[in-house]
Design a protein around this motif. Structure first.
Motif, PDB file in Angstrom:
ATOM      1  N   VAL A  54       0.702  -1.177   0.302  1.00 32.64           N
ATOM      2  CA  VAL A  54      -0.030  -0.017  -0.006  1.00 32.64           C
ATOM      3  C   VAL A  54       1.028   1.293  -0.122  1.00 32.64           C
ATOM      4  O   VAL A  54       0.509   2.304  -0.750  1.00 32.64           O
ATOM      5  CB  VAL A  54      -1.152  -0.107   1.238  1.00 32.64           C
ATOM      6  N   VAL A  55       2.076   1.339   0.809  1.00 34.59           N
ATOM      7  CA  VAL A  55       2.968   2.360   1.001  1.00 34.59           C
ATOM      8  C   VAL A  55       3.386   2.462  -0.472  1.00 34.59           C
ATOM      9  O   VAL A  55       3.837   3.628  -0.891  1.00 34.59           O
ATOM     10  CB  VAL A  55       3.966   2.121   2.125  1.00 34.59           C
ATOM     11  N   LEU A  56       3.915   1.291  -1.098  1.00 32.14           N
ATOM     12  CA  LEU A  56       4.434   1.553  -2.674  1.00 32.14           C
ATOM     13  C   LEU A  56       3.517   2.200  -3.319  1.00 32.14           C
ATOM     14  O   LEU A  56       3.837   2.898  -4.271  1.00 32.14           O
ATOM     15  CB  LEU A  56       5.186   0.054  -2.959  1.00 32.14           C
ATOM     16  N   ALA A  57       2.349   1.752  -3.286  1.00 27.58           N
ATOM     17  CA  ALA A  57       1.308   2.256  -4.450  1.00 27.58           C
ATOM     18  C   ALA A  57       0.961   3.581  -4.172  1.00 27.58           C
ATOM     19  O   ALA A  57       0.784   4.396  -5.289  1.00 27.58           O
ATOM     20  CB  ALA A  57       0.010   1.358  -4.279  1.00 27.58           C
ATOM     21  N   SER A  58       1.083   4.029  -2.853  1.00 23.90           N
ATOM     22  CA  SER A  58       0.681   5.555  -2.624  1.00 23.90           C
ATOM     23  C   SER A  58       1.902   6.377  -2.863  1.00 23.90           C
ATOM     24  O   SER A  58       1.850   7.535  -2.956  1.00 23.90           O
ATOM     25  CB  SER A  58       0.423   5.854  -1.165  1.00 23.90           C
ATOM     26  N   GLY A  59       3.286   5.764  -3.306  1.00 22.06           N
ATOM     27  CA  GLY A  59       4.247   6.581  -3.597  1.00 22.06           C
ATOM     28  C   GLY A  59       5.187   7.268  -2.414  1.00 22.06           C
ATOM     29  O   GLY A  59       5.743   8.383  -2.653  1.00 22.06           O
ATOM     30  N   ARG A  60       5.017   6.705  -1.331  1.00 22.49           N
ATOM     31  CA  ARG A  60       5.588   7.092  -0.085  1.00 22.49           C
ATOM     32  C   ARG A  60       6.754   5.982   0.312  1.00 22.49           C
ATOM     33  O   ARG A  60       6.830   5.828   1.463  1.00 22.49           O
ATOM     34  CB  ARG A  60       4.406   7.395   1.015  1.00 22.49           C
ATOM     35  N   TRP A  61       7.242   5.536  -0.728  1.00 26.87           N
ATOM     36  CA  TRP A  61       8.138   4.502  -0.409  1.00 26.87           C
ATOM     37  C   TRP A  61       9.350   5.009   0.009  1.00 26.87           C
ATOM     38  O   TRP A  61      10.001   6.010  -0.821  1.00 26.87           O
ATOM     39  CB  TRP A  61       8.239   3.624  -1.390  1.00 26.87           C
ATOM     40  N   GLU A  62      10.198   4.579   1.018  1.00 24.98           N
ATOM     41  CA  GLU A  62      11.431   5.000   1.434  1.00 24.98           C
ATOM     42  C   GLU A  62      12.605   3.810   1.314  1.00 24.98           C
ATOM     43  O   GLU A  62      11.960   2.566   1.329  1.00 24.98           O
ATOM     44  CB  GLU A  62      11.222   5.726   2.870  1.00 24.98           C
ATOM     45  N   GLU A  63      13.709   4.388   1.582  1.00 22.72           N
ATOM     46  CA  GLU A  63      14.840   3.379   1.295  1.00 22.72           C
ATOM     47  C   GLU A  63      14.607   2.338   2.283  1.00 22.72           C
ATOM     48  O   GLU A  63      15.095   0.996   2.106  1.00 22.72           O
ATOM     49  CB  GLU A  63      16.235   3.945   1.071  1.00 22.72           C
ATOM     50  N   GLU A  64      14.522   2.630   3.533  1.00 21.90           N
ATOM     51  CA  GLU A  64      14.483   1.914   4.805  1.00 21.90           C
ATOM     52  C   GLU A  64      13.510   0.594   4.612  1.00 21.90           C
ATOM     53  O   GLU A  64      13.667  -0.419   5.441  1.00 21.90           O
ATOM     54  CB  GLU A  64      14.520   2.542   5.939  1.00 21.90           C
TER      55      GLU A  64
END
Length: 383
Positions: A54-64
């Motif tokens: 869900v985080v990846l789909a919303s565009g809020r993905w971080e490197e950690e």
């Protein structure tokens, strides 16, 4: 009292599944707790993976998040693998695969309560167990399961009884018989020879003594450890991992004890845990110790698991059909498709079955060593 029914593969599987799901003893409880633990771990891994997607789909993905993502994938994958390994359905399927090779297992069955015990007949096989040998009678969802000390023996599906009253009458009669009031019906005679027109390659007759049976069992079990039947893929993996795991545990414990002030109590406990895991993985190697095998056989002797072999003379008829073991009032057929290995030595002849059982023949069963080798070669030719 006599019951006649037609055992189908589907109902047999359902009976085995009920057998694996039952709660009896500490081991079955531990298995159930273990299964729920891995279920909770799988749910946790699935939830974490869903949240990360869900985080990846919303565009809020971080490197950690990458390390957390792979941790969730590994947790979910390993938990699902352990759920499959510890599931009652997998164990029931494995038991059904081993047992369905038995001749005449599916088809007409006859179960009779006699004066001497419970007699079951299916195909060409007939077996009788005294009432005191029945360890447990279990009923669930219309099924009636009879257990011996070694495990499940008879599966009575719901359609074996015409109505609930007949099931109640059967259970009552069986309970009264186990308490010392058996029915007066005679078991009758059972033919102790080959069927008419059946080809016979060898006919062996012998009698076991407790000492002779113990020695042959010891040698046969040690020989079994050197066959491919023992070294299954899972056993090979555990045995290979056990040696480095044990070495790591020993080194960790030595390091913790040599500098226990820096390691602390937590370090020592951690090293002991690693050593325990390595020692548990070494269990496949423990079976190669003759003293351990001898102890295991004596433990089975105390449970009276070899009673039928010691009851009296045994006649084995060997031919293209397989091996028919004839005992007083009993007959058990082993098909060649159920046998996975043959071992002939000075201490006797053994045929290893795929279900981890054995057909044992002492040297006294043969007129000379040459005849024993002829039987061994004949058996190898049929595999």
């Amino acid at each position: 009292m006599e019951l006649r029914y037609n055992l189908t593969r589907q109902e047999f599987k359902r009976g085995l599944l009920l057998h694996e799901r039952r709660l009896k003893g500490a081991l079955s409880v531990i298995r159930r707790v273990e299964w729920f633990f891995f279920l909770a771990t799988a749910v946790f891994g699935a939830v974490m993976l869903f949240m990360l997607l869900v985080v990846l789909a919303s565009g809020r993905w971080e490197e950690e998040f990458g390390s957390v993502f792979w941790l969730a994938v590994c947790t979910l994958g390993l938990s699902l693998a352990f759920l499959w390994l510890t599931s009652a359905r997998r164990r029931a399927f494995h038991g059904e695969r081993l047992m369905t090779g038995e001749a005449g297992l599916f088809g007409p069955w006859t179960l009779t309560l006699t004066r001497d015990g419970v007699a079951v007949t299916y195909g060409v096989s007939r077996r009788m167990e005294p009432y005191d040998a029945i360890d447990q009678v279990w009923e669930k969802k219309g099924f009636v399961l009879l257990y011996l000390k070694v495990g499940l023996w008879v599966v009575l599906p719901p359609y074996a009884f015409q109505k609930p009253e007949e099931r109640t009458a059967f259970l009552t009669a069986l309970e009264e018989a186990r308490q010392g009031c058996p029915p007066q019906e005679d078991a009758g005679e059972y033919p102790m020879e080959a069927a008419e027109g059946e080809e016979i390659a060898f006919s062996l007759r012998y009698t076991w003594t407790p000492e002779g049976l113990h020695q042959v069992l010891l040698r046969a079990n040690l020989a079994y450890l050197r066959t491919r039947l023992y070294w299954r893929p899972a056993m090979i993996v555990v045995a290979v991992l056990s040696l480095p795991a044990l070495a790591v545990g020993i080194l960790m414990l030595i390091g913790a004890l040599s500098d226990w002030r820096a390691a602390g109590a937590d370090g020592v406990l951690y090293a002991l845990g690693a050593l325990t895991v390595g020692a548990c993985l070494c269990l496949p190697w423990l079976s190669f110790v003759p003293g351990f095998v001898d102890w295991a056989i004596r433990r089975q002797e105390k449970k009276d698991m070899f009673r039928k072999l010691l009851e009296g003379p045994i006649t084995d008829i060997i031919g293209p059909h397989g091996v028919d073991s004839l005992r007083p009032g009993e007959r058990e057929r082993t098909l060649w498709s159920q046998i996975g290995g043959v071992k002939s030595a000075d201490w006797g002849l053994v045929l290893f079955r795929l279900d981890r059982k054995m057909l044992l023949f002492p040297p006294e069963a043969f007129s000379n060593r040459g005849e024993q080798e002829q039987v061994a070669e004949y058996a190898r030719g049929q595999l």
